[in-house]
Design an enzyme around this catalytic site. Structure first.
Site, PDB file in Angstrom:
ATOM      1  N   TYR A 144       0.761  -1.140   0.039  1.00 36.71           N
ATOM      2  CA  TYR A 144      -0.030   0.069  -0.002  1.00 36.71           C
ATOM      3  C   TYR A 144       0.887   1.227  -0.037  1.00 36.71           C
ATOM      4  O   TYR A 144       1.843   1.459   0.661  1.00 36.71           O
ATOM      5  CB  TYR A 144      -0.886  -0.029   1.231  1.00 36.71           C
ATOM      6  CG  TYR A 144      -1.828   1.252   1.270  1.00 36.71           C
ATOM      7  CD1 TYR A 144      -2.874   1.448   0.598  1.00 36.71           C
ATOM      8  CD2 TYR A 144      -1.425   2.213   2.310  1.00 36.71           C
ATOM      9  CE1 TYR A 144      -3.518   2.555   0.728  1.00 36.71           C
ATOM     10  CE2 TYR A 144      -2.547   3.168   2.551  1.00 36.71           C
ATOM     11  CZ  TYR A 144      -3.485   3.404   1.845  1.00 36.71           C
ATOM     12  OH  TYR A 144      -4.587   4.511   1.690  1.00 36.71           O
ATOM     13  N   ASP A 239       9.401   2.934  -0.617  1.00 36.96           N
ATOM     14  CA  ASP A 239       8.421   3.700   0.204  1.00 36.96           C
ATOM     15  C   ASP A 239       8.625   3.451   1.721  1.00 36.96           C
ATOM     16  O   ASP A 239       8.331   2.268   2.477  1.00 36.96           O
ATOM     17  CB  ASP A 239       7.076   3.194  -0.190  1.00 36.96           C
ATOM     18  CG  ASP A 239       5.700   3.967   0.666  1.00 36.96           C
ATOM     19  OD1 ASP A 239       6.115   4.531   1.506  1.00 36.96           O
ATOM     20  OD2 ASP A 239       4.870   3.457   0.253  1.00 36.96           O
ATOM     21  N   LYS A 267       4.423   9.305   8.556  1.00 34.56           N
ATOM     22  CA  LYS A 267       4.652   8.655   9.981  1.00 34.56           C
ATOM     23  C   LYS A 267       5.362   9.281  10.781  1.00 34.56           C
ATOM     24  O   LYS A 267       5.479  10.526  11.367  1.00 34.56           O
ATOM     25  CB  LYS A 267       4.759   7.164  10.058  1.00 34.56           C
ATOM     26  CG  LYS A 267       4.111   6.639   8.780  1.00 34.56           C
ATOM     27  CD  LYS A 267       2.493   6.208   9.325  1.00 34.56           C
ATOM     28  CE  LYS A 267       1.726   5.474   8.408  1.00 34.56           C
ATOM     29  NZ  LYS A 267       0.143   5.484   8.643  1.00 34.56           N
TER      30      LYS A 267
END
Length: 429
Positions: A144, A239, A267
């Site tokens: 994702y 990523d 994050k």
């Protein structure tokens, strides 16, 4: 455990928001029942509106690596807020955080801050296409990379939790430029590049997958991706929205000795405030406007409060802090394996650093297909038993759990006691 107020709030929320939530996995569709509405958080604990206290392993889906409301992070944010919440102009705090990022990850020669992980990955894809002059990208089944249209193809995470197909609303003409292969299968990547290498702008990958649960890269897999990209003139985008600064000071790239073309962040880099970033090779990043012709912009990019929060959080993550976090995470993982064995429940506990997943499977879990074969009914029983015993795990088999430096020995011991009860409940399913 009381849930009356959460149930009332959820009923109201369903009249206001699609499915009653503002991000799909929060709805508890993957485990059933009512999502808990959180009133406040401190350290490694969440407190819901009904007064229940949970040891938190969601940590806002990863960013709270030093725990909730750490005094130094709060002080930095409050100091920044006193000077103004947003300028729409450059500010010194952008430079302060960027220098710290480059100090820990020198392969990020230049970067651009934005406001979310999705924004970072979609921008990185655009940059790769603009730099190479090619249209196609390769991603991996179950990875994702945010909710950008081009990336909602076999996207894991909430899409997997809800059992959704590739998202309606993504034009077929766009989706055809996103190719997919199984994660951890380097031979398949090499074969694809031999056939279509001249059309591929980039490969994008979660180095440690967190959005099918934690999937660990096989030895040589990530380096092999970089080599095949270099051979064919494509860019490798790592990523690190989830892994960056979490699995180590240098993220997964530092852990596995990788120097990719582009990296994306989110994050931890914002410590719970909305922040993303993308960066990498200077010659690639110099093609981004205003230095070059590839356009990317954002009104709140480099927000001073977010920059302050990220900088304060990263400064707290010293080598000693990472060592302690690794030790606590290992203790949790090993304790859960032992508790499952005692209950005679077959599980796989995959862990890298302070990310882990309990998969209800008797076989190793290393890609999307093996993750999908896990027993989600047992996971649901396990999750609710943990909740009843004061432990808040991700409400999906296909998400990572996280630890923070705020998790104490008492928190870990309470978690392992709850784990015994939770595996006993799972054994009955």
């Amino acid at each position: 455990m009381k849930t009356e107020l959460s149930e009332k709030l959820f009923a109201k929320a369903k009249d206001l928001f699609p499915g009653g939530v503002n991000s799909p996995v929060r709805a508890f569709k993957g485990v059933g029942g009512t999502p808990r509405f959180i009133a406040r958080a401190r350290g490694a604990h969440l407190y819901d509106v009904d007064g229940n206290d949970y040891v938190d392993y969601v940590l806002s889906w990863g960013p709270m690596i030093v725990g909730h409301c750490h005094p130094e992070v709060m002080r930095a944010v409050q100091d920044a807020m006193k000077d103004g919440s947003s300028y729409g102009a450059p500010c010194p705090r952008e430079i302060q955080l960027a220098e710290l990022v480059r100090e820990r990850m020198p392969w990020v020669q230049k970067m651009r801050f934005c406001s979310s992980g999705t924004e970072a990955t979609t921008a990185a894809i655009r940059v790769a296409r603009g730099f190479t002059g090619r249209d196609d990208i390769l991603k991996f089944d179950g990875c994702y990379h945010g909710a950008g249209d081009a990336l909602l193809v076999k996207a894991g995470s909430g899409v997997e939790t809800l059992g959704l197909p590739d998202s309606p609303g993504v034009p077929a003409d766009l989706a055809k430029h996103t190719l997919t292969l199984p994660y951890n299968d380097l031979a398949a990547v090499q074969q694809l590049f031999e056939k279509k290498g001249k059309d591929l702008a980039a490969v994008i990958v979660e180095p440690v997958v967190g959005n099918m649960g934690v999937l660990v890269p096989r030895p040589g897999y990530l380096q092999g991706l970089l080599e095949v990209c270099s051979k064919h003139g494509a860019l490798l985008i790592i990523d690190e929205v989830m892994t960056g600064f979490r699995v180590g000071a240098g993220g997964a790239c530092g852990l596995y000795g990788l120097q990719p073309d582009l990296v994306t962040f989110g994050k931890v880099i914002g410590a719970g405030l909305p922040v993303g970033a993308f960066g990498g090779r200077a010659d690639v990043m110099d093609r981004v406007a205003p230095a070059g012709p590839i356009y990317q912009a954002g009104t709140l990019s480099g927000n001073p409060m977010a920059m302050a929060a990220g900088h304060a959080s990263l400064k707290l993550m010293t080598p000693a802090a990472y060592d302690r976090l690794e030790a606590q995470s290992a203790k949790v993982a090993e304790g859960l394996v032992a508790a499952a064995a005692e209950a005679k429940v077959p599980v796989q506990v995959n862990r890298v650093g302070s990310m882990l997943t309990v998969f209800f499977s008797a076989k190793p879990v290393f890609d999307a297909a093996s993750a999908r074969a896990c027993d989600t009914r047992r996971f649901g029983a396990f999750h609710h038993a943990l909740l009843e015993n004061g432990v808040y795990f991700p409400p999906s088999q296909f998400e990572a759990a996280f630890l923070s430096t705020a998790h104490t020995d008492d928190d870990v011991e309470a978690t392992l006691r709850a784990g015994k009860a939770a595996f006993a409940a799972a054994a009955k399913v």
